[in-house]
Scaffold this motif. Structure first.
Motif, short mmCIF file in Angstrom:
data_model
loop_
_atom_site.label_atom_id
_atom_site.label_comp_id
_atom_site.label_asym_id
_atom_site.label_seq_id
_atom_site.Cartn_x
_atom_site.Cartn_y
_atom_site.Cartn_z
N SER A 5 0.84 -1.24 -0.01
CA SER A 5 0.07 -0.03 0.04
C SER A 5 0.84 1.21 0.01
CB SER A 5 -0.83 0.02 1.42
OG SER A 5 -1.45 1.30 1.34
N PRO A 6 0.37 2.23 -0.72
CA PRO A 6 1.23 3.46 -0.61
C PRO A 6 1.02 4.14 0.60
CG PRO A 6 -0.59 3.69 -2.04
CD PRO A 6 -0.54 2.24 -1.85
N ARG A 7 0.14 3.88 1.47
CA ARG A 7 0.13 4.43 2.86
C ARG A 7 1.11 3.84 3.83
NH1 ARG A 7 -5.30 3.95 5.44
NH2 ARG A 7 -4.09 5.83 6.64
N HIS A 8 1.68 2.91 3.44
CA HIS A 8 2.67 2.17 4.40
C HIS A 8 4.10 2.20 3.73
CE1 HIS A 8 4.25 -1.67 6.09
NE2 HIS A 8 4.72 -0.71 7.02
N LEU A 9 4.97 3.11 4.13
CA LEU A 9 6.59 3.14 3.75
C LEU A 9 7.32 2.57 4.77
CD1 LEU A 9 8.59 4.42 1.59
CD2 LEU A 9 8.53 6.03 3.52
N ARG A 10 8.15 1.50 4.48
CA ARG A 10 9.07 0.72 5.12
C ARG A 10 10.50 0.95 4.51
NH1 ARG A 10 9.75 -5.12 4.45
NH2 ARG A 10 11.54 -5.75 5.74
N PHE A 11 11.25 1.06 5.47
CA PHE A 11 12.80 1.20 4.83
C PHE A 11 13.78 0.78 6.08
CE2 PHE A 11 11.92 5.33 6.51
CZ PHE A 11 12.98 5.87 7.00
N HIS A 12 14.77 0.11 5.49
CA HIS A 12 16.00 -0.30 6.44
C HIS A 12 16.75 0.81 6.83
CE1 HIS A 12 14.60 -4.49 5.79
NE2 HIS A 12 14.20 -3.95 4.62
N THR A 13 17.10 0.95 8.09
CA THR A 13 18.12 1.82 8.60
C THR A 13 19.31 1.29 9.14
OG1 THR A 13 17.17 1.52 10.85
CG2 THR A 13 16.19 3.30 9.60
N CYS A 14 19.64 0.02 9.31
CA CYS A 14 20.65 -0.30 9.33
C CYS A 14 20.69 -2.06 9.36
CB CYS A 14 21.59 0.17 10.99
SG CYS A 14 20.43 -0.37 12.32
N GLY A 15 22.00 -2.46 9.43
CA GLY A 15 22.06 -4.06 9.29
C GLY A 15 21.97 -4.62 7.91
N ASP A 16 22.17 -5.78 7.61
CA ASP A 16 22.24 -6.39 6.31
C ASP A 16 21.93 -7.70 6.59
OD1 ASP A 16 24.71 -7.53 7.35
OD2 ASP A 16 25.91 -6.86 5.75
N TYR A 17 21.24 -8.00 7.53
CA TYR A 17 20.75 -9.50 7.48
C TYR A 17 19.43 -9.51 8.59
CZ TYR A 17 24.05 -10.03 11.17
OH TYR A 17 24.63 -9.58 12.64
N PRO A 18 18.70 -10.68 8.31
CA PRO A 18 17.62 -10.80 9.12
C PRO A 18 18.21 -11.00 10.57
CG PRO A 18 17.27 -12.01 7.03
CD PRO A 18 18.70 -11.62 7.13
N LEU A 19 17.25 -10.16 11.62
CA LEU A 19 17.31 -10.28 12.93
C LEU A 19 18.09 -9.01 13.37
CD1 LEU A 19 17.42 -14.11 14.15
CD2 LEU A 19 15.37 -12.31 13.91
N GLY A 20 19.14 -8.90 12.59
CA GLY A 20 20.12 -7.73 12.84
C GLY A 20 19.53 -6.49 12.32
N GLU A 21 18.78 -6.41 11.16
CA GLU A 21 18.43 -5.31 10.52
C GLU A 21 17.15 -4.68 11.29
OE1 GLU A 21 15.42 -7.20 7.52
OE2 GLU A 21 17.70 -7.31 6.85
N ILE A 22 17.47 -3.42 11.26
CA ILE A 22 16.17 -2.68 11.81
C ILE A 22 15.53 -1.83 10.61
CG2 ILE A 22 15.84 -0.33 13.35
CD1 ILE A 22 18.27 -1.30 15.04
N ASN A 23 14.28 -1.90 10.70
CA ASN A 23 13.44 -1.10 9.75
C ASN A 23 12.39 -0.10 10.53
OD1 ASN A 23 11.05 -2.70 9.62
ND2 ASN A 23 12.54 -4.14 9.07
N TRP A 24 12.17 1.08 9.61
CA TRP A 24 11.11 2.12 10.02
C TRP A 24 9.73 1.96 9.31
CZ3 TRP A 24 13.67 7.30 10.83
CH2 TRP A 24 14.65 7.28 11.74
N HIS A 25 8.68 2.15 9.74
CA HIS A 25 7.49 2.00 9.26
C HIS A 25 6.97 3.40 9.32
CE1 HIS A 25 7.36 -2.29 8.55
NE2 HIS A 25 8.30 -2.44 9.66
#
Length: 74
Positions: A5-25
């Motif tokens: 949905s264009p109402r939901h923006l998600r982007f990664h802020t740090c980390g490069d593999y699952p469980l270590g990555e952080i993303n913002w919504h």
């Protein structure tokens, strides 16, 4: 690319593999690309332009066929 949905923006802020990555919504974002608005408060900006009327007319679409669905599944 609009993911889900264009109402939901998600982007990664740090980390490069699952469980270590952080993303913002972000809900209902305004996104500019090279100074041009791509998303306007979670709405696809193109749908709000005069250019959007051409596909409506050319393909017999209704205005509601070029709207942003409001359900983001949360």
């Amino acid at each position: 690319m609009i993911f889900g949905s264009p109402r939901h923006l998600r982007f990664h802020t740090c980390g490069d593999y699952p469980l270590g990555e952080i993303n913002w919504h972000i809900i209902d974002p305004t996104v500019r690309y090279d100074g041009e608005v791509f998303l306007n408060s979670g709405q696809v900006a193109f749908f709000q332009t005069a250019e959007a009327r051409d596909p409506l007319r050319d393909y017999g679409l209704r205005p509601q066929d070029m709207t942003t669905h409001q359900d983001i599944g949360l």
